[in-house]
Write a protein that holds these residues in place. Structure first.
Motif, PDB file in Angstrom:
ATOM      1  N   GLN A  60      34.366 105.443  15.795  1.00  0.00           N
ATOM      2  CA  GLN A  60      35.681 105.397  15.313  1.00  0.00           C
ATOM      3  C   GLN A  60      36.116 106.204  14.183  1.00  0.00           C
TER       4      GLN A  60
ATOM      5  N   ILE B 296      45.964  97.268  25.689  1.00  0.00           N
ATOM      6  CA  ILE B 296      45.290  97.249  24.556  1.00  0.00           C
ATOM      7  C   ILE B 296      45.342  96.049  23.907  1.00  0.00           C
TER       8      ILE B 296
ATOM      9  N   SER C 183      39.875  95.691  15.963  1.00  0.00           N
ATOM     10  CA  SER C 183      39.837  97.196  16.511  1.00  0.00           C
ATOM     11  C   SER C 183      40.743  97.452  17.728  1.00  0.00           C
TER      12      SER C 183
ATOM     13  N   TYR D 126      43.744 100.352  17.355  1.00  0.00           N
ATOM     14  CA  TYR D 126      43.828 101.139  18.306  1.00  0.00           C
ATOM     15  C   TYR D 126      45.093 101.118  19.146  1.00  0.00           C
TER      16      TYR D 126
ATOM     17  N   ARG E 105      47.597 102.969  16.677  1.00  0.00           N
ATOM     18  CA  ARG E 105      47.441 104.549  16.660  1.00  0.00           C
ATOM     19  C   ARG E 105      48.087 105.290  18.208  1.00  0.00           C
ATOM     20  N   THR E 106      47.732 104.200  18.954  1.00  0.00           N
ATOM     21  CA  THR E 106      48.393 104.716  20.556  1.00  0.00           C
ATOM     22  C   THR E 106      49.905 104.895  20.501  1.00  0.00           C
TER      23      THR E 106
END
Length: 409
Positions: A16, A57, A74, A78, A81-82
């Motif tokens: 990661q 997600i 997590s 994620y 950030r996407t």
């Protein structure tokens, strides 16, 4: 903003990491809040893509995490950030210069600089610490293969203080190279600007070198399919650039021969070694094991909605974290529902692909990636290069549409 693809990752744990460019992108959001209000266009493709990303997600992981009494940390990180990459839609719409300048600023400059940086790391490794043939073909340490500079994390115990994030970073370099090549091709053969042919030639040469030195079998095959597609479509059907294609073919042969002579092993050796006697190599066989594990352990109740994107929850429910196939991973995390969202997104892009060169390039990229890269190898739709390309082309297409609408009014 064009530095996003050029900066290294800071490791969190294992495979990661957070891109420094993504931190800068988050800071850029603050500048958008203090600027004057401007009309930003949002299309149906963007809405569906947002729904797909959110469900695939975040929501699927939250639901599964609630059932398993596990908070999907997590998956949430994620997702954040996407979502940052959606800001690129705003960047593309606010870039007021013409399409060629937009292409040079956001694609050409980071492509050439990033390619030079990543290849330099590989060359340095081969000179200072020459690897064995087995390391070249199947190893994943720093410099063994050409990977994007954003695929490295800072590490004090690694060669040049850089450590690759995961083993599939070569696939990401291929995806990025293929994306830039496709966009360059469409701009070159649908424009009256003559010097674009020189740029196209340069992008082709660098893309070919990137892909061959990445040792990505899926990336190499995808690039060959891309070239075949354009030969059949443009050079044979439309009779465009036949002499130019012959020149490119000769250059390709020279580059391939040079790399084969120069390097002790190449991606072509890796392709040939995919089958060892009557069985697959460990890397390919491992993918088959992942596919089998997925279908043996996923319950009918999870098949429709998925088990969530979070790998910790996924291991609890189906004894695996990811399958190294984009479409099977969507099925794992978001089920048939997630696949339907993604299919609707693809259909909308294809339906509107004739509107402009950017959306056309995005449509061709998504389809060509789906044949091999996202079906049976470790290619990732949610990777930095792919998200960068997707949101910038979507945003630029919307700006082109906005200008056309303004002209009509």
């Amino acid at each position: 903003m064009n530095l996003i693809l050029l900066l290294p990752k800071i490791p969190i744990s294992g495979n990661q990491g957070i891109l420094i460019g993504e931190i800068l992108l988050a800071l850029y959001i603050l500048t958008l809040l203090i600027k004057k209000n401007e009309v930003i266009f949002i299309s149906s493709e963007i809405v569906i893509l947002f729904v797909f990303v959110t469900y695939n997600i975040l929501i699927s992981s939250m639901v599964s995490g609630l059932a398993e009494s596990v908070f999907p940390v997590s998956a949430m990180l994620y997702y954040l950030r996407t979502i940052l990459y959606f800001v690129l839609i705003v960047c593309a719409q606010r870039f007021t210069k013409d399409d060629i300048n937009f292409f040079k600023y956001y694609f050409l400059t980071p492509f050439f600089i990033g390619s030079f940086a990543s290849l330099s790391i590989m060359i340095t490794r081969y000179i200072i610490d020459p690897p064995s043939i087995s390391e070249i073909l199947w190893g994943y340490s720093t410099g063994l293969r050409n990977i994007p500079i954003c695929g490295y994390a800072l590490s004090l115990n690694s060669f040049l203080f850089l450590k690759p994030i995961g083993g599939g970073s070569g696939n990401l370099l291929c995806s990025w190279s293929i994306a830039v090549f496709i966009l360059t091709h469409n701009l070159t053969f649908n424009s009256n600007i003559k010097n674009l042919r020189k740029i196209y030639l340069g992008v082709f040469v660098v893309s070919l070198i990137n892909i061959i030195t990445s040792f990505s079998r899926g990336g190499t095959l995808t690039f060959l399919i891309t070239l075949l597609y354009y030969v059949l479509k443009d050079f044979l059907i439309k009779k465009k650039g036949i002499k130019f294609s012959i020149k490119i073919s000769l250059i390709s042969i020279l580059i391939v021969v040079f790399i084969i002579i120069l390097m002790p092993a190449t991606v072509f050796d890796r392709l040939l070694n995919t089958f060892e006697g009557n069985s697959l190599d460990p890397s390919s066989y491992g993918r088959l094991v992942n596919y089998k594990t997925l279908f043996l352990n996923i319950k009918p109740s999870n098949l429709f909605f998925g088990v969530g994107f979070d790998e910790n929850i996924s291991y609890r429910l189906i004894k695996m974290g990811f399958s190294e196939s984009l479409y099977l991973d969507i099925l794992r995390s978001a089920g048939i529902t997630g696949l339907l969202f993604f299919m609707v997104f693809l259909i909308l892009i294809l339906k509107n692909s004739s509107h402009d060169k950017f959306k056309k390039s995005l449509a061709e990229f998504l389809i060509l990636q789906s044949i091999i890269m996202w079906s049976v190898t470790g290619g990732d739709f949610f990777s930095a290069p792919v998200l960068y390309f997707v949101f910038l082309t979507l945003g630029r297409s919307l700006r082109i549409h906005k200008i056309k609408v303004g002209d009509k009014s």
